[in-house]
Design a protein around this motif. Structure first.
Motif, short mmCIF file in Angstrom:
data_model
loop_
_atom_site.label_atom_id
_atom_site.label_comp_id
_atom_site.label_asym_id
_atom_site.label_seq_id
_atom_site.Cartn_x
_atom_site.Cartn_y
_atom_site.Cartn_z
N ASN A 135 3.16 135.52 78.08
CA ASN A 135 2.62 135.84 79.45
C ASN A 135 1.04 135.31 79.53
O ASN A 135 0.62 134.79 80.46
CB ASN A 135 2.62 137.21 79.64
CG ASN A 135 4.19 137.83 80.16
OD1 ASN A 135 5.15 137.25 79.72
ND2 ASN A 135 4.10 138.94 80.95
N ALA A 136 0.41 135.81 78.54
CA ALA A 136 -1.01 135.47 78.58
C ALA A 136 -1.46 134.00 78.78
O ALA A 136 -2.17 133.68 79.57
CB ALA A 136 -1.62 135.97 77.25
N GLU A 137 -0.80 133.23 77.69
CA GLU A 137 -0.82 131.75 77.77
C GLU A 137 -0.32 131.03 79.34
O GLU A 137 -0.70 130.28 79.68
CB GLU A 137 -0.16 131.05 76.70
CG GLU A 137 -0.87 131.63 75.27
CD GLU A 137 -0.41 131.10 74.17
OE1 GLU A 137 0.73 130.77 74.22
OE2 GLU A 137 -0.81 131.04 72.97
N MET A 138 0.82 131.70 79.63
CA MET A 138 1.06 131.08 81.15
C MET A 138 0.30 131.27 82.11
O MET A 138 0.11 130.75 82.83
CB MET A 138 2.73 132.02 81.30
CG MET A 138 3.27 131.48 82.69
SD MET A 138 2.42 132.36 84.11
CE MET A 138 3.00 134.06 83.73
N MET A 139 -0.33 132.55 82.09
CA MET A 139 -1.18 133.03 83.35
C MET A 139 -2.49 132.08 83.07
O MET A 139 -3.03 131.54 84.11
CB MET A 139 -1.75 134.50 83.27
CG MET A 139 -0.54 135.27 83.71
SD MET A 139 -1.04 137.20 83.58
CE MET A 139 -0.95 137.62 81.97
N ILE A 140 -3.01 132.00 81.69
CA ILE A 140 -4.36 131.11 81.49
C ILE A 140 -4.04 129.62 81.84
O ILE A 140 -4.94 129.15 82.63
CB ILE A 140 -4.89 131.42 80.05
CG1 ILE A 140 -5.40 132.67 79.90
CG2 ILE A 140 -5.74 130.06 79.58
CD1 ILE A 140 -5.71 132.88 78.54
N SER A 141 -2.75 129.08 81.76
CA SER A 141 -2.64 127.81 82.22
C SER A 141 -2.34 127.92 83.74
O SER A 141 -2.80 126.81 84.20
CB SER A 141 -1.12 127.25 81.30
OG SER A 141 -0.80 126.23 82.04
N VAL A 142 -1.68 128.60 84.44
CA VAL A 142 -1.67 128.56 85.70
C VAL A 142 -2.86 128.64 86.55
O VAL A 142 -3.06 127.94 87.36
CB VAL A 142 -0.77 129.64 86.20
CG1 VAL A 142 -0.66 129.74 87.74
CG2 VAL A 142 1.00 129.47 85.88
N LEU A 143 -3.94 129.48 85.91
CA LEU A 143 -5.19 129.46 86.47
C LEU A 143 -6.19 128.22 85.84
O LEU A 143 -7.31 128.44 86.54
CB LEU A 143 -5.77 130.86 86.03
CG LEU A 143 -5.15 132.26 86.69
CD1 LEU A 143 -5.62 133.30 85.83
CD2 LEU A 143 -5.35 132.24 87.90
#
Length: 240
Positions: A135-143
């Motif tokens: 989740n963390a890496e997905m959110m950082i990537s999307v942002l």
């Protein structure tokens, strides 16, 4: 680059941090307004396990029982007699959250402005979260923040997750910075409690959790978002 400032201003809890070395950020609710998406994921999956006799939970119930909590705690809350089943539910919920987030995730207002402030001053930065690493890496990537954070600290990869101080203590250790020259952005009571226990001032964001709940955790002060004049007044004073 370091920021120097007089240390005689008692009105600004950040003033004593000069010269500032680092800024730590939580992710969920701090970088992005993710609580509404987590809430939707819970609404989607809780009826499947017959929770609350199928009656949908309220946002208040979500905030009081799930927001900012580690999945181990959520699993025990939902399945006190079957921890493994609770963990499986949490895995399914996180998968639903990632699916829903792809199109719905938006940065907290003013994030670009505070990001530039941190970068322009050459400060160290870490993301510190109770979210699963996927989740963390997905959110950082999307942002679009992959190049912004030097390290990403995950609660369940520490001995104890938030509200224990371990994740923030690990961030200090990994970046080799002092708690006396670092502050934190958080949006949950558990996160604020963790940061305060680690010895750092925490600026709380009112992006989802009630003000009275956050105040109980003793933040340095609360802001609406990263455009809040209270934040920029404190940062400006820190630099004098």
């Amino acid at each position: 680059m370091t920021i120097s400032s007089s240390k005689n201003s008692s009105s600004n809890p950040l003033s004593r941090l000069a010269p500032l070395e680092a800024v730590f950020f939580d992710i969920d609710g701090t970088l992005c307004d993710s609580d509404p998406i987590h809430f939707i994921a819970f609404l989607e999956l809780l009826p499947q396990i017959g929770f609350n006799n199928g009656v949908p939970i309220t946002m208040q119930f979500y905030v009081e029982n799930f927001a900012g909590k580690h999945n181990d705690d959520v699993a025990r809350f939902l399945f006190p007699d079957d921890f493994e089943r609770g963990l499986k539910f949490c895995e399914d919920k996180e998968a639903a959250y990632r699916r829903l987030s792809k199109d719905k995730l938006k940065p907290v207002k003013g994030l670009d402005k505070v990001k530039k402030w941190v970068e322009d001053r050459g400060l160290r930065r870490a993301a510190v979260t109770n979210a699963p690493r996927e989740n963390a890496e997905m959110m950082i990537s999307v942002l679009g923040l992959e190049d912004f954070f030097e390290v990403v600290i995950i609660g369940n990869e520490c001995e104890h997750a938030k509200p224990h101080p371990d994740p923030y203590l690990k961030a200090l250790e990994m970046l080799n910075v002092s708690k006396d020259h670092t502050f934190i952005f958080e949006d949950s009571a558990a996160g604020i409690t963790a940061g305060v226990a680690a010895g750092m001032p925490v600026i709380g964001l009112l992006t989802g959790n009630p003000e009275e709940l956050l105040l109980e955790a003793k933040p340095a002060f609360l802001i609406k978002d990263y455009e809040d004049p209270k934040l920029w007044a404190a940062l400006e004073e820190l630099e004098k």
